[in-house]
Scaffold this motif. Sequence first.
Motif, PDB file in Angstrom:
ATOM      1  N   ASP A  77      -0.914   1.308 -11.351  1.00 21.89           N
ATOM      2  CA  ASP A  77      -1.596   0.134 -10.645  1.00 21.89           C
ATOM      3  C   ASP A  77      -0.542  -0.752 -10.461  1.00 21.89           C
ATOM      4  O   ASP A  77       0.052  -2.014 -11.192  1.00 21.89           O
ATOM      5  CB  ASP A  77      -2.652  -0.628 -11.276  1.00 21.89           C
ATOM      6  N   GLU A  78       0.166  -0.703  -9.150  1.00 23.24           N
ATOM      7  CA  GLU A  78       1.522  -1.442  -8.941  1.00 23.24           C
ATOM      8  C   GLU A  78       2.479  -1.659  -9.821  1.00 23.24           C
ATOM      9  O   GLU A  78       2.614  -2.710 -10.329  1.00 23.24           O
ATOM     10  CB  GLU A  78       0.854  -3.335  -8.580  1.00 23.24           C
ATOM     11  N   PRO A  79       3.059  -0.667 -10.215  1.00 27.35           N
ATOM     12  CA  PRO A  79       3.950  -0.495 -11.307  1.00 27.35           C
ATOM     13  C   PRO A  79       5.252  -1.248 -11.025  1.00 27.35           C
ATOM     14  O   PRO A  79       5.862  -1.601 -12.292  1.00 27.35           O
ATOM     15  CB  PRO A  79       4.282   0.876 -11.386  1.00 27.35           C
ATOM     16  N   THR A  80       5.582  -1.881 -10.051  1.00 28.08           N
ATOM     17  CA  THR A  80       6.739  -2.645  -9.818  1.00 28.08           C
ATOM     18  C   THR A  80       6.519  -4.034  -9.400  1.00 28.08           C
ATOM     19  O   THR A  80       7.526  -4.759  -9.152  1.00 28.08           O
ATOM     20  CB  THR A  80       7.821  -1.901  -8.829  1.00 28.08           C
ATOM     21  N   THR A  81       5.319  -4.435  -9.282  1.00 30.63           N
ATOM     22  CA  THR A  81       5.013  -5.900  -8.871  1.00 30.63           C
ATOM     23  C   THR A  81       5.558  -6.914  -9.927  1.00 30.63           C
ATOM     24  O   THR A  81       5.536  -6.672 -10.969  1.00 30.63           O
ATOM     25  CB  THR A  81       3.696  -6.254  -8.545  1.00 30.63           C
ATOM     26  N   GLY A  82       6.442  -7.761  -9.142  1.00 32.23           N
ATOM     27  CA  GLY A  82       7.147  -8.940  -9.937  1.00 32.23           C
ATOM     28  C   GLY A  82       8.448  -8.506 -10.755  1.00 32.23           C
ATOM     29  O   GLY A  82       9.078  -9.470 -11.326  1.00 32.23           O
ATOM     30  N   LEU A  83       8.811  -7.472 -10.419  1.00 36.12           N
ATOM     31  CA  LEU A  83      10.074  -7.003 -11.001  1.00 36.12           C
ATOM     32  C   LEU A  83      11.145  -7.255  -9.479  1.00 36.12           C
ATOM     33  O   LEU A  83      11.136  -7.291  -8.511  1.00 36.12           O
ATOM     34  CB  LEU A  83      10.061  -5.652 -11.222  1.00 36.12           C
ATOM     35  N   ASP A  84      12.406  -7.609 -10.023  1.00 36.07           N
ATOM     36  CA  ASP A  84      13.391  -7.721  -9.146  1.00 36.07           C
ATOM     37  C   ASP A  84      13.784  -6.430  -8.594  1.00 36.07           C
ATOM     38  O   ASP A  84      13.555  -5.242  -8.979  1.00 36.07           O
ATOM     39  CB  ASP A  84      14.873  -8.372  -9.494  1.00 36.07           C
ATOM     40  N   LEU A 130      -1.361   6.677  -7.856  1.00 38.30           N
ATOM     41  CA  LEU A 130      -0.325   5.599  -7.678  1.00 38.30           C
ATOM     42  C   LEU A 130      -1.023   4.489  -6.641  1.00 38.30           C
ATOM     43  O   LEU A 130      -1.018   4.875  -5.621  1.00 38.30           O
ATOM     44  CB  LEU A 130       0.879   5.935  -7.234  1.00 38.30           C
ATOM     45  N   ILE A 131      -1.417   3.341  -7.357  1.00 40.90           N
ATOM     46  CA  ILE A 131      -1.775   2.329  -6.541  1.00 40.90           C
ATOM     47  C   ILE A 131      -0.623   1.183  -6.049  1.00 40.90           C
ATOM     48  O   ILE A 131      -0.045   0.775  -7.041  1.00 40.90           O
ATOM     49  CB  ILE A 131      -2.808   1.657  -7.097  1.00 40.90           C
ATOM     50  N   THR A 132      -0.528   1.015  -4.897  1.00 38.51           N
ATOM     51  CA  THR A 132       0.512   0.054  -4.522  1.00 38.51           C
ATOM     52  C   THR A 132       0.276  -0.727  -3.185  1.00 38.51           C
ATOM     53  O   THR A 132      -0.188   0.230  -2.291  1.00 38.51           O
ATOM     54  CB  THR A 132       1.905   0.531  -4.611  1.00 38.51           C
ATOM     55  N   HIS A 133       0.853  -1.587  -2.831  1.00 40.70           N
ATOM     56  CA  HIS A 133       0.870  -2.251  -1.462  1.00 40.70           C
ATOM     57  C   HIS A 133       2.007  -1.868  -0.603  1.00 40.70           C
ATOM     58  O   HIS A 133       2.306  -2.185   0.412  1.00 40.70           O
ATOM     59  CB  HIS A 133       0.471  -3.958  -1.398  1.00 40.70           C
ATOM     60  N   ASN A 134       3.313  -1.312  -1.564  1.00 45.47           N
ATOM     61  CA  ASN A 134       4.408  -1.125  -1.208  1.00 45.47           C
ATOM     62  C   ASN A 134       4.509   0.180  -0.766  1.00 45.47           C
ATOM     63  O   ASN A 134       4.513   1.291  -1.564  1.00 45.47           O
ATOM     64  CB  ASN A 134       5.299  -1.562  -2.278  1.00 45.47           C
TER      65      ASN A 134
END
Length: 279
Positions: free
Chosen positions: A191-198, A222-226
């Motif tokens: 669930d949004e595995p890269t949110t908040g990372l540079d 894989l859940i993401t807005h990206n």
Amino acid sequence: MQAVSDPHSPPQTESVLSVDSLSVEYATESASVKAVRDVSIHIEPGETLGIAGESGSGKSTLALAILRYLGENGRITDGEVRYDGDSLLELSEGKLREIRGDDIAHVPQDPNTSLNPSMTVGDQVAEVITTHRDVSRAEALDQTYDVFREVNLPDPEANASQYPHELSGGQKQRVLLAIALACRPRLLILDEPTTGLDVTTQAKILDLIDDLIENRNTSVLLITHNLGVINQIADRVGIMYAGEILESGPTDSVFSNPANPYTQGLLAALPQSNDRELK
């Protein structure tokens, strides 16, 4: 990415995950909110399915409903969820706890709220292992070091003794992956595995996930807005809006020739200079 068949054709093998006509509602003081509406998806062995959509589209609720992690005000009103052919909605809480973390692992969105601040990260991984495997604490710690190496966490023994606040954002994300992978699940829900990372750390985490999927032959939701993340690692994609799947199919086909106006709008807004070039 692996070759996939027409998403509208009947699966040729037993699906690892099959969700049929799932609907979810949340009770509020004023009315019931329909968060997921008649959603059907399937994931085959070794396949990655990406679910993309804006915040509030229902994609995280879909992930939580699959494992019956909905809060007290959430309920499944219709549909079926099957893992390896067995209904997850009919399982007892005890049996469901056995499956969670062992057969199916969920990587939540925010490591800052998901990791226990009062336990070392090594103990948190070892706890998952001893819960699902008949091993000693020493054996569980050895396996913890192994999985830390697998997720490219440097100096596993030293990092295992750290508390979450002592680690960087990328390191904490790797710890969450280690917890999920500790018992070698067949299905991984990210669930949004890269949110908040540079951007640099995000790229490293995505490469790591891609390698783990390939090496373990793990099935992934894989859940993401990206959309750039979807494009990089997903075999198939479902575009979600207002609780519904508006469009689905092989990622390359949907991204190169989107049929739904909403999908077209999302892709038009994607900054391609920051993501792999769309096919």
